[in-house]
Design an enzyme around this catalytic site. Structure first.
Site: not given
Lengths: 303, 303, 303, 303
Positions: D64, D67, D191, D239, D257
């Site tokens: 992530s 991102k 992705y 998050y 992760v």
């Protein structure tokens, strides 16, 4: 029974007078273009006679009404084991909602919301070929209706397959919680085809005879099984308008976005209704009103 | 009808054999200390005969069953105007949930969850003194039951008043959305007292005669009104276990955290059940099982 | 620092030119009638100098900005024990939302949403008289601002007390989960009075010196404590528009429905802003824009 | 800067002493089998020097953290148009939650939850071949890190593609709301590959120089763009533990992760951390603690 025929004619006339037709389902291209000013109603009585008014021999896409038949087939095959994967409670969210799946860890609330129906079909499929499961559902429908003249419209199934992103989301979400045993695409393919079964209101009314416990019904499912299916139809059969339907009609019913409604008056009649325009809940606009008129005029409410 | 008496005796015996009693409601001090190994069942038939088994003459706190009577009184007073303030849909959340009130802008889902019952009582109160509204509810209950020997237990009402922070939160939240017309404390005071009505299962069974459309019923409410109340009881009467109750019992019913259940078998019987221990949904543990046994043994399911 | 004075003047002029004022808080009667075309901004630099533009000496109701002071007082009194009762996460729901309390079992997400602030005040009250807790908060504010000329407007407090059904709902809901140790009415009374503190932008800017780690700050709280308060202000200080505020302004800030904003530029300045009209999130419409202008013109963003 | 090197060594030693490693991500088979007792930390200072401790040259899956790079690439290509499709608010739900998408009609809360990142990648893809978009992201990462020695691990991408039913559900749900412009499978394929970029902590630290506004940074993105990215990282980068991270660390950060964390100390340093075991929020257990130690020992908190 002359009086029932007259009642159906009156309902037919009032529906055409009121001319409040709703809007056909827009998200399935094959259904969106249907002429909405159409109506049909058929009712079978214990003696096996079928009374009708309107376009009772015009086949339409039964869509979510197929959930009743798939549930029947699945319970016949695996029995109560299904309930470890699906609940039996009505919800207050739309038929294609995904929210509750998150809070309920992938267990759909009931077999008549889309997520629950996908799990039900997945349980019926159980590693077999889609065509085997579909043959089983279609065979059951034909037996219940007492006719072989019922088919799946492949064009509608393909049309839905191309567009139904929401159902794909539901299937993959269920899979992410381990609540699908088949490949999501296979389960969805089966589901889209089962939804694309086409029936007339006459056939639909005939198919509900065993649920209505009519003398004329072919011996397919047990009384206990029929009662429980009726209970689910009454509490969950019209999605987030199920309470309203119970309040106004007082009979178990299952709607589909093709505009059909299967309505059960235990020991009195099995009824099929169709009008393709929908209300805001995805249920037939004219069909829902027709169901309320019928309950009022016959006193068939279970309550 | 000898057979019904025997059925009730068998149910009574099985309930005591199974000895699975649940836990009395803990949040109302006056109820928490009740001995849970108690059971009673009474059923009135169309001819007016009342059959019973167990402690059928022991008064218990009817709690949420009072919502049926308050709804009846309110609909009698203001009619369908109530539905602008309360919905008619089952939910999948607990009886004292506040979440859906936020997404639904202060409009409760149905009159049988706490928020909906508070609005119903508020609509009945309508600027009057609480004792006037309470007299109206109690008067209705007595008429429906055919006896004046029914009272409000003020100690239980006071006990709840001191502890029921959740209901206070609901009332103030409703007020914040303009869905209470009286001072929240007055509405809640009325609500807590209505919940504290005490009845025996015999009295409860007698009070449901008009809902069950029994010949012996006193003429209080119309058939249409009774049917709609039954529909609400079936879809919403057991909170987030209503679907399950419909599935297993197949009869309209309303439970209370005092352990009571009012059960309606249209044109067959009106039934009162009591056992104070509750299951996880706040419904009587033994009472729910007794209702299922009765439906199985009599075939009274509406489905 | 001449340049800062000029910047504030420019901001003041642009705000009046744009004339986009929002709407004063309607739910507190005393605030609803305020003239919305008002604006003030004050900034204190490390040397202790305070630059201002607009109505910098007009007291206004600080409302939710008081949550910063109450949090400071409470952490000073009970330390990290507070965090067993309140979380530290931003939410995506409105400041007076009750939904998340249900899923989180009565534990508010952070001390700057209403529910979290009520718990914080409850923890400060801790069995004492409301006036004791209020004296503690007011004393802290005065020390931080370096002036005794700061008061609670009792009329505003009473006005809110009469109308704030939503806050009452929150308090009783918290109590139902055992997350209030005082009588809900006492905690709410204290909370309403703390919200009714009135300050000018000059006083507000002075009160933030210690949070901004300015040399001129009176020694009240530790650097670690200040940093954590700033972190909470940045992530949660503007409710469900906190992310947007961080994105556009890049400074810790806390807004109040009275139209005030306390803005912290660590080691650069402490800023007070006021304009009573609100945007849809309950934050000052003109004040939020002024904060963004200031960050742009000074480069004070922490990022 | 000798001191920074010593600090990193101390952190490395304490992490190994505490031996509290969390659990590697289980749902991506290629990651699940990684030895969890691994740790690395690297920090680049304004002069361009890179200090490290632990396994700073071992490549890991950035997941992530990608991102941040995809967002940077997308904003560079379409600018603020992205914000019509994605919000900028932190949420209190898990990174792979689908609930809020339903209430927000298919608009993700921010670009760092999975749904928001999928939309961001979809906007970058914009009708092109996946390999074109991937080349753009990878090129940007290499430029920012100042090295071409960074690759995508195709095995990890394929591993995720086979298992990530949750991400498929998100993509199809977004598509059902018209918030994907490409075929969901193409967007997801892109992705999954972007997530499978592998970097060392040294490379990760180097790649963040421009976000940290270090003198040694290559001129890739504007200061305003960097600031806004930092703001999003601080409010949404961890998050539903973002508030906690801001509270304890006080620096913008983005976790993956794979166990990596990119940490930005504006004008002080750009930091890369890695330890593959995760805490309950899906963030590196040891890495999060290391970030807090670093902030404590350096005083680099932005607050």
């Amino acid at each position: 029974m002359r009086r029932l025929g007259q009642i159906l004619d009156q309902i037919h006339d009032r529906i055409h007078e009121e001319a409040d037709w709703g809007l056909p389902a827009q998200y399935i291209p094959e259904l969106a273009s249907v002429d909405r000013e159409q109506f049909a109603i058929s009712a079978v009585t214990p003696d096996g006679q079928c009374h009708s008014a309107g376009l009772a021999q015009r086949p339409f896409s039964i869509q979510s009404i197929s959930k009743v038949f798939a549930l029947t087939a699945t319970l016949g095959r695996i029995g109560d084991a299904l309930w470890t994967r699906v609940g039996r409670e009505p919800t207050k969210v739309a038929f294609d909602s995904i929210m509750l799946l998150e809070t309920d860890h992938g267990r759909p609330s009931n077999p008549f919301v889309n997520a629950g129906a996908i799990v039900t079909t997945d349980a019926l499929l159980a590693g077999r070929e889609p065509r085997q499961a579909l043959a089983e559902i279609l065979g059951l429908v034909r037996t219940m209706a007492g006719t072989d003249d019922i088919y799946i419209n492949d064009r509608v199934a393909q049309s839905e397959k191309r567009t139904a992103e929401r159902n794909k989301a539901l299937a993959h979400y269920l899979a992410s919680h381990g609540n699908l045993v088949n490949d999501p695409d296979l389960t969805l393919g089966t589901y889209f085809h089962q939804c694309a079964i086409e029936m007339t209101t006459e056939q639909l009314a005939m198919s509900g005879r065993v649920l209505a416990d009519l003398k004329c019904a072919p011996p397919t499912i047990s009384r206990a099984h029929a009662r429980r299916t009726n209970a689910l139809m009454l509490t969950c059969g019209h999605y987030d308008a199920s309470g309203e339907f119970a309040f106004k009609v007082g009979l178990p019913g299952k709607s589909g976005v093709g505009g059909g409604i299967l309505l059960i008056a235990p020991r009195k009649a099995s009824i099929g209704i169709w009008s393709p325009g929908l209300n805001g809940y995805g249920n037939s606009e004219a069909g829902t009103r027709a169901a309320a008129m019928l309950a009022d005029m016959t006193g068939w409410s279970v309550f």
